[in-house]
Design a protein around this motif. Structure first.
Motif, mmCIF file in Angstrom:
data_model
loop_
_atom_site.group_PDB
_atom_site.id
_atom_site.type_symbol
_atom_site.label_atom_id
_atom_site.label_comp_id
_atom_site.label_asym_id
_atom_site.label_seq_id
_atom_site.Cartn_x
_atom_site.Cartn_y
_atom_site.Cartn_z
ATOM 1 N N THR A 126 0.811 -1.223 0.000
ATOM 2 C CA THR A 126 0.000 0.000 0.000
ATOM 3 C C THR A 126 0.845 1.273 0.000
ATOM 4 N N SER A 127 2.017 1.264 0.628
ATOM 5 C CA SER A 127 2.832 2.477 0.737
ATOM 6 C C SER A 127 3.132 3.067 -0.636
ATOM 7 N N GLN A 128 3.189 4.400 -0.688
ATOM 8 C CA GLN A 128 3.452 5.139 -1.927
ATOM 9 C C GLN A 128 2.506 4.648 -3.032
ATOM 10 N N ALA A 129 1.232 4.951 -2.839
ATOM 11 C CA ALA A 129 0.189 4.443 -3.750
ATOM 12 C C ALA A 129 0.433 4.845 -5.204
ATOM 13 N N ALA A 130 1.095 5.965 -5.420
ATOM 14 C CA ALA A 130 1.342 6.395 -6.804
ATOM 15 C C ALA A 130 2.207 5.402 -7.554
ATOM 16 N N MET A 131 3.133 4.739 -6.851
ATOM 17 C CA MET A 131 3.967 3.737 -7.521
ATOM 18 C C MET A 131 3.100 2.605 -8.066
ATOM 19 N N LYS A 132 2.140 2.185 -7.263
ATOM 20 C CA LYS A 132 1.278 1.082 -7.680
ATOM 21 C C LYS A 132 0.367 1.503 -8.839
ATOM 22 N N ARG A 133 -0.204 2.706 -8.715
ATOM 23 C CA ARG A 133 -1.129 3.164 -9.746
ATOM 24 C C ARG A 133 -0.403 3.326 -11.085
ATOM 25 N N HIS A 134 0.753 3.960 -11.054
ATOM 26 C CA HIS A 134 1.497 4.166 -12.301
ATOM 27 C C HIS A 134 1.990 2.846 -12.884
ATOM 28 N N ASN A 135 2.431 1.939 -12.042
ATOM 29 C CA ASN A 135 2.887 0.646 -12.547
ATOM 30 C C ASN A 135 1.742 -0.095 -13.229
ATOM 31 N N ARG A 136 0.578 -0.123 -12.585
ATOM 32 C CA ARG A 136 -0.582 -0.801 -13.172
ATOM 33 C C ARG A 136 -0.948 -0.152 -14.506
ATOM 34 N N ARG A 137 -0.922 1.189 -14.529
ATOM 35 C CA ARG A 137 -1.296 1.903 -15.746
ATOM 36 C C ARG A 137 -0.304 1.616 -16.871
ATOM 37 N N CYS A 138 0.992 1.603 -16.540
ATOM 38 C CA CYS A 138 2.001 1.320 -17.568
ATOM 39 C C CYS A 138 1.866 -0.094 -18.101
ATOM 40 N N GLU A 139 1.595 -1.047 -17.220
ATOM 41 C CA GLU A 139 1.401 -2.420 -17.680
ATOM 42 C C GLU A 139 0.213 -2.516 -18.632
ATOM 43 N N SER A 140 -0.887 -1.839 -18.280
ATOM 44 C CA SER A 140 -2.071 -1.886 -19.140
ATOM 45 C C SER A 140 -1.815 -1.192 -20.472
ATOM 46 N N LEU A 141 -1.133 -0.062 -20.437
ATOM 47 C CA LEU A 141 -0.823 0.648 -21.681
ATOM 48 C C LEU A 141 0.145 -0.146 -22.546
ATOM 49 N N LEU A 142 1.101 -0.812 -21.934
ATOM 50 C CA LEU A 142 2.027 -1.648 -22.700
ATOM 51 C C LEU A 142 1.288 -2.788 -23.386
ATOM 52 N N ARG A 143 0.317 -3.355 -22.710
ATOM 53 C CA ARG A 143 -0.465 -4.444 -23.303
ATOM 54 C C ARG A 143 -1.182 -3.964 -24.561
ATOM 55 N N ALA A 144 -1.770 -2.772 -24.436
ATOM 56 C CA ALA A 144 -2.470 -2.214 -25.592
ATOM 57 C C ALA A 144 -1.493 -1.802 -26.688
ATOM 58 N N ALA A 170 3.186 6.645 6.115
ATOM 59 C CA ALA A 170 4.441 6.304 6.786
ATOM 60 C C ALA A 170 5.341 7.527 6.906
ATOM 61 N N ARG A 171 6.182 7.558 7.935
ATOM 62 C CA ARG A 171 7.075 8.699 8.173
ATOM 63 C C ARG A 171 8.520 8.406 7.802
ATOM 64 N N PHE A 172 8.885 7.142 7.661
ATOM 65 C CA PHE A 172 10.236 6.794 7.230
ATOM 66 C C PHE A 172 10.145 5.743 6.132
ATOM 67 N N PRO A 173 10.926 5.872 5.053
ATOM 68 C CA PRO A 173 11.993 6.859 4.854
ATOM 69 C C PRO A 173 11.551 8.172 4.220
ATOM 70 N N ASP A 174 10.271 8.315 3.882
ATOM 71 C CA ASP A 174 9.763 9.553 3.301
ATOM 72 C C ASP A 174 8.748 10.140 4.275
ATOM 73 N N VAL A 196 5.819 -1.174 14.736
ATOM 74 C CA VAL A 196 6.803 -1.338 15.796
ATOM 75 C C VAL A 196 8.177 -0.900 15.318
ATOM 76 N N ARG A 197 8.477 -1.180 14.032
ATOM 77 C CA ARG A 197 9.837 -0.920 13.577
ATOM 78 C C ARG A 197 9.918 -0.339 12.174
ATOM 79 N N TRP A 198 9.377 -1.028 11.185
ATOM 80 C CA TRP A 198 9.640 -0.707 9.786
ATOM 81 C C TRP A 198 8.495 0.122 9.217
ATOM 82 N N ASP A 199 8.634 1.436 9.242
ATOM 83 C CA ASP A 199 7.503 2.321 8.958
ATOM 84 C C ASP A 199 6.833 2.052 7.617
ATOM 85 N N ALA A 200 7.523 2.316 6.507
ATOM 86 C CA ALA A 200 6.904 2.157 5.188
ATOM 87 C C ALA A 200 6.668 0.693 4.848
ATOM 88 N N TRP A 201 7.304 -0.196 5.551
ATOM 89 C CA TRP A 201 7.261 -1.617 5.221
ATOM 90 C C TRP A 201 6.080 -2.355 5.869
#
Length: 1023
Positions: free
Chosen positions: A546-564, A874-878, A717-722
């Motif tokens: 879920t962290s950095q949702a833009a990475m997921k959205r753009h990746n999904r979009r690029c995969e779909s556009l590449l397919r087309a 998340a607060r770390f690393p961003d 407990v430990r790994w913020d973005a993770w």
């Protein structure tokens, strides 16, 4: 005697620290230091520019000035070039070294400042880090010509002021993860720069004591070897005198020699040690810094290989080799020579060490095909292992994909990080969701960055789960994550542990040699062979979905556009003779694959990395839209269905006869009804009823509300973005506040828009009943400002099931909805791709989405509650991860089985390409039995113009179908099955074929496909 020796190890630690280590180098003299800090935009310059050999366009001319020892250098992320002159005169015999300290901490190798040493002509000498701080000037191991006849030398050091972002406690929230951050930064100081004599004898004594002292620490007190080691160490320390350290070291080593010569037991465990530097393609540093880290690490590895002919070094990721080839061609040429000798070994066969669960199936195919083709083209070698030590879980599709790409083995160790259950094996057969098996090994030392210590070796022996049938494991050693690689101390310890009583036998060999022997050993076990079936779920780092949702959205979009884009480009080339944009598509694919690295796509890098990634993704999407537009212009043609099951329609959907009727609800809400579904949305904006009129089945459980937004305190407990920890999900807070509510219409569709507030954030839900589709759809726009909060949407459905099917690459994973065991409970957050499907009896329901990857699903009495994860903070690393605007879509499909879910998921994720001309499909599937579909169509990678069609079975059953080509392709089209690299399959492989027998060719009109559960088939068609 025991009492007398009880403090020997404490004595050893202090003697090493104060009396032995400081004597390895003896100061001979100082050096003259000048420095130049790169200004302009703060980005690095080429070595040729810094050395005055060439001029980088638009960059400031270097201006070196005297630099005092002990002074501070470098703002965060800046680069300072040091020019160092000195004389190692003819009277100075033996091994002479330049010793530097750029201001290091005694930890975090590769995690803060580093350096790279050059000669005045631009030749790379070696990298510098806290455990690699010297440059050999004279004697064995010195670069020829480094000093002149009079002993004079001139060297340049490119010093990178990378801030330490990983401290104690593990994470410190900091703004230094972004370029130009204003947060104060304690600059590094050049603490040491001198010419020194290096004592190989004292250094060897240190290594002897490291090995024997470490071994004594690990052996039990009731083992005679423990006490004999202590006695020998005590005697060695007695005879060592720092006043005459060289002679004292020789006397001490003579005492220790018999202890080092005692061989290991006949049944001792065997360890193959391979030099390695797990290199994160980006993490706590930007991509551009990884390029420089590669030069530092590889130059050190090459120097070590040159000095020690017994060592073997491994490096994964074709992208990393490609960067070396582009930016450091001389270094790449040296690598190539060592590859030819079998000592510098490319491993993994992937473009990068990608995330193991988020990329789509075709992306994982391309990770392997682009990676393997690169290694074959540059080195004439094809890696046979899939090497993913640090990804955050591994989908059950990977065994089949690895095997169909020509790989035989799989390596990771990340599953040892599980937070709940202990994985039962270290060497085993991993069986994927389709039944394909691959020999898999987890290094039992439980690290991919070992230092070859007694503790690591003894841990490997103690931890190894398969002792009854296997006696051999792998040890990747060398500083990793931020690079650094193996050191001469690690190599020295490796040799001493080669055959030593009380330790496993350690040898330096290639990974392939290890895998061949370890696999053969497992095969001999017969019925005892361990097999693990299904995905390798990591019980940790669940927040990476879920962290950095833009990475997921753009990746999904690029995969779909590449397919087309690939389909339409293939159609334009095949049917109209248009040029196939191979180079453009290759470049785009390499960009997308790069950003699937396991700290970029999962959202666990610094702000700098994700800012650049968002910009790159946007530019990539624009390029893909342009390629699609070009293909459409070339195609022309009359309106028709262009997909035929290959791609959902590109243009707007055909007009629908149904229209949504709107009525007032009992509580002031709204009722939407199109004759297929009837939806009741209350005045509070929640869905209280979703009735499937076709079956009379009510979907929403009594007293529950569908599309309920829930927010959780997300404090790992430990790994913020993770991490999303289990305590986070215990106390959901429902977001009930409504700031706006309105009815909307669009053609035959109708919906309700609800605006809610959550803290400082605004969430707009637009819920649509799409007339005649059997689909209830939600669009969600979030202006997100929350920190350490998790946002989910709950979809409770009145279906009593034991499992839910989460889409993965080329199939699905069936995960438990119950929590009868610790392992079942540990799957409280799991990966999905485009759908989750649940069923009881003959009624199913699917939830499809366009950009989400994390979800939880649990049984609740006679119902199931699925919650899709939307955003985190998340607060770390961003520190400002995910702040800003986000858009999501999901849809509920009552009555959907798996085939319906798959087809709806494809349609839901197809990019909006309305207005393109449409032509008849190039190929289509005629179903005979079961359910299979065409996932991808492209031109062959060899430029032949052949078509390549990727097909897979979707339900986990069996399917038969016929493939048909469009009339324009003619009657003479011939089809055969290939591996993923589009090479003809031979009969020697044990993988099932869809068009049998293996190697057969036949007219497309006569070809029948027979697919097993989740089987993937790559079909090549010559026109």
């Amino acid at each position: 005697m025991h009492n007398h020796l009880s403090r020997t190890l404490e004595r050893l630690a202090r003697a090493k620290r104060e009396r032995i280590l400081p004597r390895i180098h003896t100061r001979l003299g100082g050096v003259e230091i000048e420095a130049w800090t790169v200004t302009d935009d703060g980005e690095p310059v080429s070595a040729r520019h810094a050395l005055g050999l060439a001029r980088d366009t638009g960059r400031t001319t270097p201006g070196y000035r005297p630099f005092p020892l002990g002074a501070a250098w470098g703002k965060a992320w800046s680069t300072t070039w040091f020019r160092i002159r000195g004389t190692a005169g003819p009277q100075q015999a033996g091994l002479i070294e330049l010793v530097l300290d750029l201001g290091w901490f005694d930890h975090s190798v590769g995690g803060h400042c580093e350096g790279l040493v050059f000669t005045p002509d631009g030749t790379i000498v070696k990298g510098l880090h806290p455990r690699q701080s010297d440059v050999r000037l004279k004697g064995d191991g010195a670069v020829p010509g480094l000093v002149d006849a009079d002993g004079a030398f001139l060297l340049y050091v490119e010093a990178a002021a990378n801030p330490l972002l990983l401290g104690l406690p593990p994470f410190v929230v900091t703004e230094h993860g972004e370029k130009g951050a204003e947060e104060p930064f304690e600059q590094f100081r050049l603490r040491r720069a001198e010419i020194a004599a290096f004592s190989s004898e004292i250094h060897a004594l240190c290594c002897d004591l490291d090995v024997l002292g470490g071994l004594a620490t690990e052996l039990r007190a009731d083992e005679p070897r423990h006490w004999r080691l202590l006695r020998g160490i005590e005697q060695a320390l007695d005879v060592y005198d720092e006043a005459d350290a060289e002679a004292g070291a020789r006397r001490a080593r003579a005492i220790l020699a018999p202890l080092l010569a005692t061989p290991a037991h006949a049944s001792a465990h065997r360890i193959t040690a391979v030099g390695h530097a797990h290199m994160d393609t980006a993490w706590l540093w930007p991509l551009r810094e990884t390029v420089r880290k590669l030069a530092r690490t590889v130059s050190n590895a090459l120097a070590l290989l040159d000095a020690d002919p017994a060592l073997v070094y491994t490096m994964s990721s074709a992208q990393h080799f490609s960067w070396l080839e582009e930016h450091y061609p001389d270094l790449f040429a040296r690598v190539r020579r060592h590859v030819e000798q079998g000592r510098f070994v490319p491993v993994g066969g992937m473009w990068v060490e990608a995330d193991g669960v988020i990329p789509t199936g075709e992306s994982m195919v391309r990770q392997l095909t682009y990676g393997k083709r690169y290694f074959i083209s540059r080195f004439g070698r094809e890696p046979r292992e899939m090497w993913l030590p640090d990804s955050f879980g591994y989908s059950g599709a990977l065994p089949q994909l690895a095997r169909r790409a020509g790989s035989r083995w799989f390596l990771t160790q990340k599953i040892s990080w599980n937070d709940t259950t202990v994985f039962p094996h270290h060497s085993f057969w991993w069986e994927g969701i389709d039944g394909t098996r691959i020999f898999t090994h987890f290094p039992p030392a439980e690290t991919y960055a070992a230092e070859v210590t007694a503790r690591e070796l003894r841990h490997a022996v103690a931890t190894f789960k398969d002792k009854a049938i296997a006696s051999h494991s792998l040890l990747p050693y060398g500083y990793g994550d931020g690079g650094g690689g193996p050191t001469r101390e690690m190599a020295e310890r490796l040799h001493r542990f080669g055959d030593l009583e009380g330790a496993p036998r350690v040898s330096s060999r290639s990974p392939a040699e290890f895998f061949q022997e370890a696999e053969a050993e497992l095969l001999e076990a017969g019925s005892l062979e361990p097999v693990y079936r299904g995905e390798l779920y990591l019980e940790l780092h669940r927040g990476t979905l879920t962290s950095q949702a833009a990475m997921k959205r753009h990746n999904r979009r690029c995969e779909s556009l590449l397919r087309a884009a690939e389909y339409l480009s293939a159609a334009a080339s095949t049917l109209r003779g248009a040029p196939y944009p191979r180079e453009d598509l290759d470049e785009i694919w390499r960009t997308v694959l790069l950003h699937q690295f396991h700290d970029i796509l999962p959202g666990t890098s610094i702000a700098w990395v994700h800012r650049e990634a968002r910009d790159t993704y946007r530019a990539t999407e624009e390029r893909l839209h342009e390629l699609i537009k070009q293909a459409g212009a070339a195609l022309g043609g009359e309106r028709a269905d262009p997909a035929g099951g290959v791609l959902p329609p590109f243009a707007a959907a055909n007009p629908r006869a149904a229209v949504v009727k709107v009525a007032d609800g009992e509580d002031g809400g709204t009722v939407l009804d199109d004759g297929l579904l009837r939806v009741v949305i209350g005045a509070d904006g929640h869905v209280t009823s979703l009735l499937d009129a076709r079956t009379g089945r009510e979907v929403v459980p009594p007293g529950r509300r569908l599309n309920e937004l829930q927010i959780f305190r997300d404090e790992p407990v430990r790994w913020d973005a993770w991490d999303v920890d289990r305590h986070v999900l215990r106390h959901p807070q429902v977001i009930d506040e409504v700031t706006n509510w309105r009815m909307i219409r669009s053609g035959p569709d109708a919906g309700v828009e609800v605006v809610r507030r959550a803290g400082a954030s605004t969430i707009t839900l637009t819920m649509w009943l799409r007339a005649g589709t059997g689909r209830f759809e939600t669009e969600c726009v979030v202006d997100w400002e929350e920190r350490e909060q998790l946002l989910k949407v709950a979809v409770p459905v009145r279906i009593m099931a034991r499992t839910a099917r989460f889409e993965t690459q080329y199939g699905y994973v069936e995960r438990p909805l119950l929590t009868n065991t610790a392992a079942e409970e540990a799957m409280f957050e799991a990966a999905m791709h485009r759908y989750v499907q649940v069923a009881d009896g003959d009624f199913g329901l699917a939830i499809v989405n366009d950009a989400m990857y994390g979800a939880d699903a649990r049984a609740d009495g006679d119902s199931t509650v699925v919650r899709l994860s939307l955003l985190r903070g998340a607060r770390f690393p961003d520190p400002r991860a995910d702040v800003g605007m986000h858009a999501f879509r999901w849809a509920v499909l009552p009555g959907a089985d798996v085939p319906a879910a798959v087809e709806a998921a494809y349609a839901f994720n197809t990019p909006d390409l309305a207005g393109l001309p449409q032509v008849a499909p190039l190929v289509r599937l005629e179903a005979l039995t079961g359910h299979a579909l065409i996932d991808w169509v492209k031109q062959a990678d060899d430029g032949s113009g052949d078509l390549v069609v990727r097909v897979y079975e979707t339900r986990g059953g069996r399917a038969s179908a016929r493939l048909h080509c469009c009339e324009e392709l003619g009657e003479g089209a011939v089809l055969w099955e290939t591996d993923l690299l589009e090479r003809e399959i031979g009969g020697e492989d044990d993988l099932p074929v869809a068009v049998g027998p293996a190697g057969s060719r036949r007219p497309v009109s006569e070809a029948r496909l027979d697919l097993g559960p989740f089987q993937v088939a790559t079909l090549r068609i010559a026109l």
